[in-house]
Structures are given as structure tokens and as C-alpha cells.
Design a protein around this motif. Structure first.
Motif, PDB file in Angstrom:
ATOM      1  N   UNK A 121       0.830  -1.205   0.000  1.00  0.00           N
ATOM      2  CA  UNK A 121       0.000   0.000   0.000  1.00  0.00           C
ATOM      3  C   UNK A 121       0.868   1.259   0.000  1.00  0.00           C
ATOM      4  N   UNK A 122       1.977   1.221   0.749  1.00  0.00           N
ATOM      5  CA  UNK A 122       2.871   2.380   0.809  1.00  0.00           C
ATOM      6  C   UNK A 122       3.509   2.649  -0.546  1.00  0.00           C
ATOM      7  N   UNK A 123       3.839   1.590  -1.275  1.00  0.00           N
ATOM      8  CA  UNK A 123       4.432   1.767  -2.605  1.00  0.00           C
ATOM      9  C   UNK A 123       3.406   2.332  -3.587  1.00  0.00           C
ATOM     10  N   UNK A 124       2.241   1.748  -3.607  1.00  0.00           N
ATOM     11  CA  UNK A 124       1.210   2.172  -4.564  1.00  0.00           C
ATOM     12  C   UNK A 124       0.767   3.605  -4.299  1.00  0.00           C
ATOM     13  N   UNK A 125       0.715   3.986  -3.016  1.00  0.00           N
ATOM     14  CA  UNK A 125       0.280   5.342  -2.668  1.00  0.00           C
ATOM     15  C   UNK A 125       1.389   6.371  -2.853  1.00  0.00           C
ATOM     16  N   UNK A 126       2.616   5.915  -3.030  1.00  0.00           N
ATOM     17  CA  UNK A 126       3.737   6.838  -3.192  1.00  0.00           C
ATOM     18  C   UNK A 126       4.421   7.213  -1.896  1.00  0.00           C
ATOM     19  N   UNK A 127       4.040   6.596  -0.784  1.00  0.00           N
ATOM     20  CA  UNK A 127       4.698   6.890   0.491  1.00  0.00           C
ATOM     21  C   UNK A 127       6.132   6.365   0.514  1.00  0.00           C
ATOM     22  N   UNK A 128       6.391   5.272  -0.200  1.00  0.00           N
ATOM     23  CA  UNK A 128       7.758   4.783  -0.374  1.00  0.00           C
ATOM     24  C   UNK A 128       8.027   4.647  -1.869  1.00  0.00           C
ATOM     25  N   UNK A 182       1.999  -4.003 -10.800  1.00  0.00           N
ATOM     26  CA  UNK A 182       2.286  -3.717 -12.209  1.00  0.00           C
ATOM     27  C   UNK A 182       1.136  -3.004 -12.923  1.00  0.00           C
ATOM     28  N   UNK A 183      -0.058  -3.185 -12.409  1.00  0.00           N
ATOM     29  CA  UNK A 183      -1.215  -2.521 -13.028  1.00  0.00           C
ATOM     30  C   UNK A 183      -1.497  -1.159 -12.414  1.00  0.00           C
ATOM     31  N   UNK A 184      -0.734  -0.792 -11.376  1.00  0.00           N
ATOM     32  CA  UNK A 184      -0.930   0.513 -10.739  1.00  0.00           C
ATOM     33  C   UNK A 184      -0.279   1.590 -11.600  1.00  0.00           C
ATOM     34  N   UNK A 185      -0.729   2.842 -11.497  1.00  0.00           N
ATOM     35  CA  UNK A 185      -0.193   3.899 -12.367  1.00  0.00           C
ATOM     36  C   UNK A 185       1.204   4.369 -11.993  1.00  0.00           C
ATOM     37  N   UNK A 213       3.845   2.539 -10.098  1.00  0.00           N
ATOM     38  CA  UNK A 213       4.906   1.616  -9.691  1.00  0.00           C
ATOM     39  C   UNK A 213       4.939   0.389 -10.592  1.00  0.00           C
ATOM     40  N   UNK A 214       6.064  -0.333 -10.515  1.00  0.00           N
ATOM     41  CA  UNK A 214       6.180  -1.591 -11.240  1.00  0.00           C
ATOM     42  C   UNK A 214       7.042  -2.528 -10.410  1.00  0.00           C
ATOM     43  N   UNK A 215       7.063  -3.809 -10.786  1.00  0.00           N
ATOM     44  CA  UNK A 215       7.858  -4.807 -10.077  1.00  0.00           C
ATOM     45  C   UNK A 215       9.012  -5.243 -10.972  1.00  0.00           C
ATOM     46  N   UNK A 216      10.205  -5.206 -10.419  1.00  0.00           N
ATOM     47  CA  UNK A 216      11.382  -5.703 -11.125  1.00  0.00           C
ATOM     48  C   UNK A 216      11.692  -7.087 -10.564  1.00  0.00           C
ATOM     49  N   UNK A 217      11.674  -8.090 -11.420  1.00  0.00           N
ATOM     50  CA  UNK A 217      11.910  -9.458 -10.976  1.00  0.00           C
ATOM     51  C   UNK A 217      13.183 -10.007 -11.621  1.00  0.00           C
ATOM     52  N   UNK A 218      13.728 -11.047 -11.011  1.00  0.00           N
ATOM     53  CA  UNK A 218      14.912 -11.686 -11.563  1.00  0.00           C
ATOM     54  C   UNK A 218      15.315 -12.853 -10.688  1.00  0.00           C
ATOM     55  N   UNK A 219      16.182 -13.724 -11.197  1.00  0.00           N
ATOM     56  CA  UNK A 219      16.640 -14.859 -10.395  1.00  0.00           C
ATOM     57  C   UNK A 219      17.552 -14.400  -9.263  1.00  0.00           C
ATOM     58  N   UNK A 220      17.460 -15.074  -8.128  1.00  0.00           N
ATOM     59  CA  UNK A 220      18.340 -14.771  -7.005  1.00  0.00           C
ATOM     60  C   UNK A 220      19.283 -15.943  -6.774  1.00  0.00           C
ATOM     61  N   UNK A 221      20.478 -15.660  -6.329  1.00  0.00           N
ATOM     62  CA  UNK A 221      21.488 -16.694  -6.096  1.00  0.00           C
ATOM     63  C   UNK A 221      21.273 -17.421  -4.775  1.00  0.00           C
TER      64      UNK A 221
END
Length: 531
Positions: free
Chosen positions: A236-243, A258-261, A263-271
Motif C-alpha cells: 500500500x505504501x508503494x502504490x500510494x507513493x509513500x515509499x 504492475x497494473x498501478x499507475x 509503480x512496477x515490479x522488477x523481478x529476476x533470479x536470485x542466487x
């Protein structure tokens, strides 16, 4: 007011507004599910802790964006003999308090990081001596040939000898004992950001270092790091712009973000590999209803646990596809991993029941399981899934899920019978996992994170040979043999490699690393376009 004055006033207001926007835009607010437990870079060998402190402190050798080796406080390094490396140190560098950086700080730091109370000593156990050979050069002598030494020291953060001695922080504090000193709350490194404010479990504020020796690619002037344990609150904090940045993103919320105006999610493999460990040393488990013996000393019990875990079900329902089931303690991207060996024992409840009965536990038994609930992706839910599978073979799990602030000190002092842990080999090489997680624990730091004390002397012998072998083909064959020994013993219960998911404001640019380190120097606020 005349028209001319109005125009001037409007212009001034526009400039002030623009300045305010720029100043505000240069602050990036980061939220994580947990906090660094200390600012002392030697007090806890845990990725979040090291990621946070690595913005204020620096090692001799660091990492580029592609995780290749990068010169930091050392400008170059070379082997001068099979057991000796020479590091040329960067000149003109100062610590945040203005003290010049010299070879004395390097010698002091390695002694501190190898000493009592340090959680980093396992990685340095084979360093025999660190010698000053001039104000800006040191030699590091190892007990034997050590071809990956530069990789090994990438997380040994250099501290100021003068500052530590003046502030009663000459020795690191042991988080297992809950001890603190000045370095726990204040930082004095050479890194691109300084710590301005530290409120544990509330927020830590970093400011750009105006005297940094190198280039800071990003434009962030201030970083506010805030722990937010509740996943829904973080989202909620990310979508609202608080963080502006948050991690980890709950897998079920990726599509929503990803559907919010904004913010987006960056994904990738972790070691990182997530696994379970068992106390295989004590003659009687600390937390079990089995008295007079330790069921985990029997390979059949360990294998029964392994084959009762529905890892595909955990991947599907708990991780929602954002994981990669594994049979090894390392994953793709780590030198020594092979697809050939990465094949799990089958999930088979009937086979698991038979193994348990053959071991003398036809009705199962009861044991406590320690898990964090704010460290790894869906960690507590994974443990619940494991417990559900074990219940099907008659094993009752008493799940103790707690914040990492109390979880890590508990399991690191081996006050556990059955536990979860995640591990990213900091050298990106299998030797790190073999030496830290699978080797027999000793008083020099080897096997420091082998918390259940699994032990096979043949694996230890191979691990020592792997450390000094310079022929890659021979070395890889030895790694393969060591992994086979561990798998045949069912030394641990590997689960999966989790996927990275960072929630990021669309106005922020950053670099996501496969080791899940978040480097502030590569963070920027995008310039706002004028309408």
C-alpha cells in the motif's frame, strides 16, 4: 502590485517550487520487511545487514553491476607467490570523519573481522597474515594456495582503526549474545553514503558523501530506509507513493503493483538457496519428545523428512511459481552447480513412512522447527507447508516463527533442533557453501553456519583441496564429488532458490543484483518532464 512585480514574483515562486521539487525528488524512500540488526559490518553475516552497511563501508575488492570483481579501496591486486597476494591501496581516500585511509586500517580490519565476536571470520579463516608493506600497500598471506581470495574478501568492509579505538569498538560484538557498542549505532566508512540518523527498527537515514573518492552514478542525495514488516502495508505504501522502493514484493501482489499507475515490479533470479537443517550432533535433541537419542543422526529419518516435503506444492501454492525447486545447496549462477546433479529425491509419502518406520519411528515423533517470518520470501508459509507434509508421516512440528531480530541470534548459537536458513555464496563459488554450510564446524570458523553440525571428513578433505586447486576442470570434479557425498548423506534438506521481486516507483531508476544487494550509488530519480 504592478504587472512587472507580479511577473517577477511568479518567476521567483516558480523557481522555489522547482527547487523544492528537485530537493524532494532527490530523496528515495526504501522499505524492507526487516531491518539491519546492526551498523557494525562484522557483526552479522546476513545479506540484508551487509547490503545496508555496504553503502557506508567498502571492501578492498567489490562488485560491478554484472557481479564481476571491481577495484574499490584496492586499485589492483596480484599473486606474488602461491600463498601471497599483494593489494595496492587507493590513495586520497578519507573516512567519513575525515581520517585518511591507509594500510593500517586494512591490517586492523582483517584482525577485527577474524576475531572473537565477528560473524565474518569463517570467510577469513585461511588467511595466515595481513602485512603492511607501505602506507598504501598490503600483502595477504594464506595458509595455502587460495585462487579465489579476491572473491572471498568482497564483503570484508574496511573500518577506521583510529575511530574504532577511540569509540570503544576495536572488537565486533556478537549478535548471539545481544551485545552492542558504538559501531552498532554509528558508521564511519569510506562509502558513497553516510549514516545521518539511526533508529533501530524505525528508520535509518543516509546522505550522499560529498567527499567520496569515486563517482556516484545515481542522483539520490538522501536515502530513508524503513522496515515495514506487514506485506500489505508495504504494498500500500508503494502504490500510494509513500515509499519509492520496497522488497520483497509478495508474489500474490506482483500483478496488482504492475497494473498501478505509479509503480512496477522488477523481478529476476536470485542466487540464494533456501534449505532446512537438522541437529545431527547432540545425543538428544533440545526440542523433541524423543528422549535418550537423536533421530536426526539416522539418515533414514533425514531422508523421510526430505521425501515428505511437497516442494512442487510449495512452489505452486506458497510461492506462486516464483521459486525454483533444488536438490543442491547452490543454484544456477554459482560456479560448481550442474544440472546433472540438481535432481531432487521424489516426493513420496509412502516411501517416507517406510523410512521412518525402519528407523524405529512408525508413529513419527514431535520436534520444534525454527523459522523467520520476515527474512525470506514467504518464509513462515514455507515452514507451514513443510509441517503439513511432515504431518502426513506422523511427525508433529511445533512451529516457532519469529522476527529475524530474535530468530538469528537463537539459531546462530545452535539453540535449535530443526531450522530454516537461506544462503547466497558471497564468492559466487561452491567452495563458499561447502566451507560455511557443509564442513564440520571448528573453532577457526569453518562450518560456522553449519548450524546442525552435519559432518563428513571426506567432504572436509575435498573442501580443503577445492580451496587450493588452480585447475578449473579438476576443481569442478572435486566440487561434484563433494556435492554427491552431501546428497548421499542427506546432510541438509534443500528447498528452492527464490526469485527476486522489488517494487519500484516509476520515477526511480536502480540496478537489481542477483545477490539481492541494493546499492544506493546506482539509484536515481528520473527528471520530470515538463508539460
Amino acid at each position: 502590485m504592478s504587472l512587472k512585480k507580479k511577473v517577477i514574483a511568479t518567476a521567483i515562486l516558480s523557481v522555489l517550487t522547482a527547487t523544492s521539487l528537485v530537493a524532494g525528488a532527490q530523496t528515495i524512500r526504501i522499505a524492507n520487511q526487516g531491518d539491519a540488526l546492526s551498523l557494525d559490518p562484522h557483526s552479522l553475516n546476513e545479506s540484508l545487514q551487509l547490503s545496508v552497511t555496504a553503502n557506508a563501508y567498502e571492501p578492498l575488492v567489490g562488485r560491478n553491476k554484472d557481479l564481476s570483481l571491481a577495484p574499490l579501496l584496492a586499485t589492483s591486486w596480484k599473486q606474488t607467490s602461491p600463498n601471497v597476494w599483494r593489494f595496492e591501496l587507493r590513495k586520497g581516500v578519507t573516512f567519513h570523519d575525515g581520517t585518511p585511509f591507509t594500510a593500517d586500517d586494512v591490517v586492523f580490519t582483517f584482525a577485527r573481522a577474524k576475531g572473537d565476536g565477528s560473524d565474518m571470520k569463517a570467510t577469513l579463516s585461511d588467511i595466515k597474515e595481513v602485512r603492511k608493506v607501505g602506507d598504501h600497500a598490503v600483502e595477504i598471506e594464506t595458509n595455502g594456495p587460495f585462487p579465489i581470495l579476491p572473491d572471498v574478501i568482497t564483503l570484508t568492509m574496511i573500518m577506521s582503526k583510529k575511530w574504532c579505538e577511540e569509540n570503544g569498538a576495536a572488537k565486533p560484538v556478537d549478535k548471539r549474545k545481544g551485545v552492542e557498542n558504538t559501531a552498532s549505532f554509528k558508521a564511519n566508512g569510506t562509502g558513497p553514503f553516510r549514516v545521518r540518523e539511526r533508529q533501530p527498527d524505525v528508520r535509518t537515514v543516509f546522505t550522499r558523501n560529498p567527499t567520496y573518492w569515486g563517482k556516484i552514478e545515481g542522483n539520490a542525495q538522501e536515502i530513508i530506509f524503513t522496515p515495514i514488516a506487514n506485506p500489505a502495508t508495504r504494498v500500500a505504501a508503494l502504490i500510494s507513493g509513500e515509499v519509492d522502493v520496497m522488497e520483497p514484493v509478495p508474489v500474490q501482489d506482483i500483478a496488482r503493483i504492475n497494473s498501478s499507475p505509479n509503480a512496477r515490479v522488477i523481478t529476476g533470479p536470485e542466487l540464494r538457496t533456501i534449505f532446512l537443517g537438522m541437529d545431527q550432533k547432540r545425543d538428544e535433541l533440545l526440542y523433541s519428545n524423543v528422549k535418550g537419542k537423536n533421530p536426526f543422526k539416522d539418515k533414514r529419518v533425514r531422508q523421510a523428512f526430505y521425501q515428505a516435503i511437497d516442494i512442487a506444492g510449495i512452489q505452486r501454492t506458497v510461492m506462486r511459481g516464483a521459486s525454483r525447486p533444488t536438490a543442491l545447496m547452490v543454484g544456477p549462477g554459482i560456479n560448481g552447480w550442474s544440472a546433472e546433479q540438481d535432481k531432487r529425491l521424489p516426493y513420496d509419502i509412502d516411501a517416507a513412512k517406510k523410512l521412518l518406520a525402519d528407523a524405529g519411528y512408525p508413529n513419527g515423533f514431535e520436534v520444534s522447527m525454527n523459522c523467520p517470518n520476515d527474512r525470506y520470501v514467504n518464509d513462515a508459509q514455507i515452514c507451514q507447508g513443510v509441517a503439513a507434509g511432515l504431518a502426513r508421516i506422523g511427525v508433529k512440528i511445533n512451529l516457532v516463527a519469529e522476527t529475524k531480530g530474535s530468530y538469528f541470534p537463537k539459531v546462530l548459537r545452535r539453540d535449535t533442533s530443526f531450522y530454516m536458513l537461506g544462503w547466497t555464496p558471497t564468492t559466487y563459488d561452491s567452495h563458499n557453501a561447502l566451507s560455511s554450510l557443509m564442513a564440520c564446524p571448528d573453532d577457526k570458523g569453518t562450518g560456522q553456519f553449519n548450524l546442525g553440525s552435519y559432518c563428513n571428513p571426506k567432504l572436509d578433505e575435498l573442501t580443503r583441496k577445492i580451496q587450493s586447486e588452480t585447475d578449473k576442470a579438476k576443481r569442478d570434479e572435486m566440487i561434484k564429488e563433494a556435492f554427491k557425498i552431501h546428497a548421499d548423506d542427506v546432510g541438509h534438506l534443500p528447498l528452492h532458490q527464490q526469485s527476486l521481486a522489488w517494487g519500484v516507483s516509476k520515477k526511480v531508476e536502480l540496478t537489481q543484483l542477483a545477490d539481492n544487494f541494493m546499492m544506493f550509488k546506482w539509484m536515481s530519480i528520473k527528471a520530470q518532464q515538463q508539460p
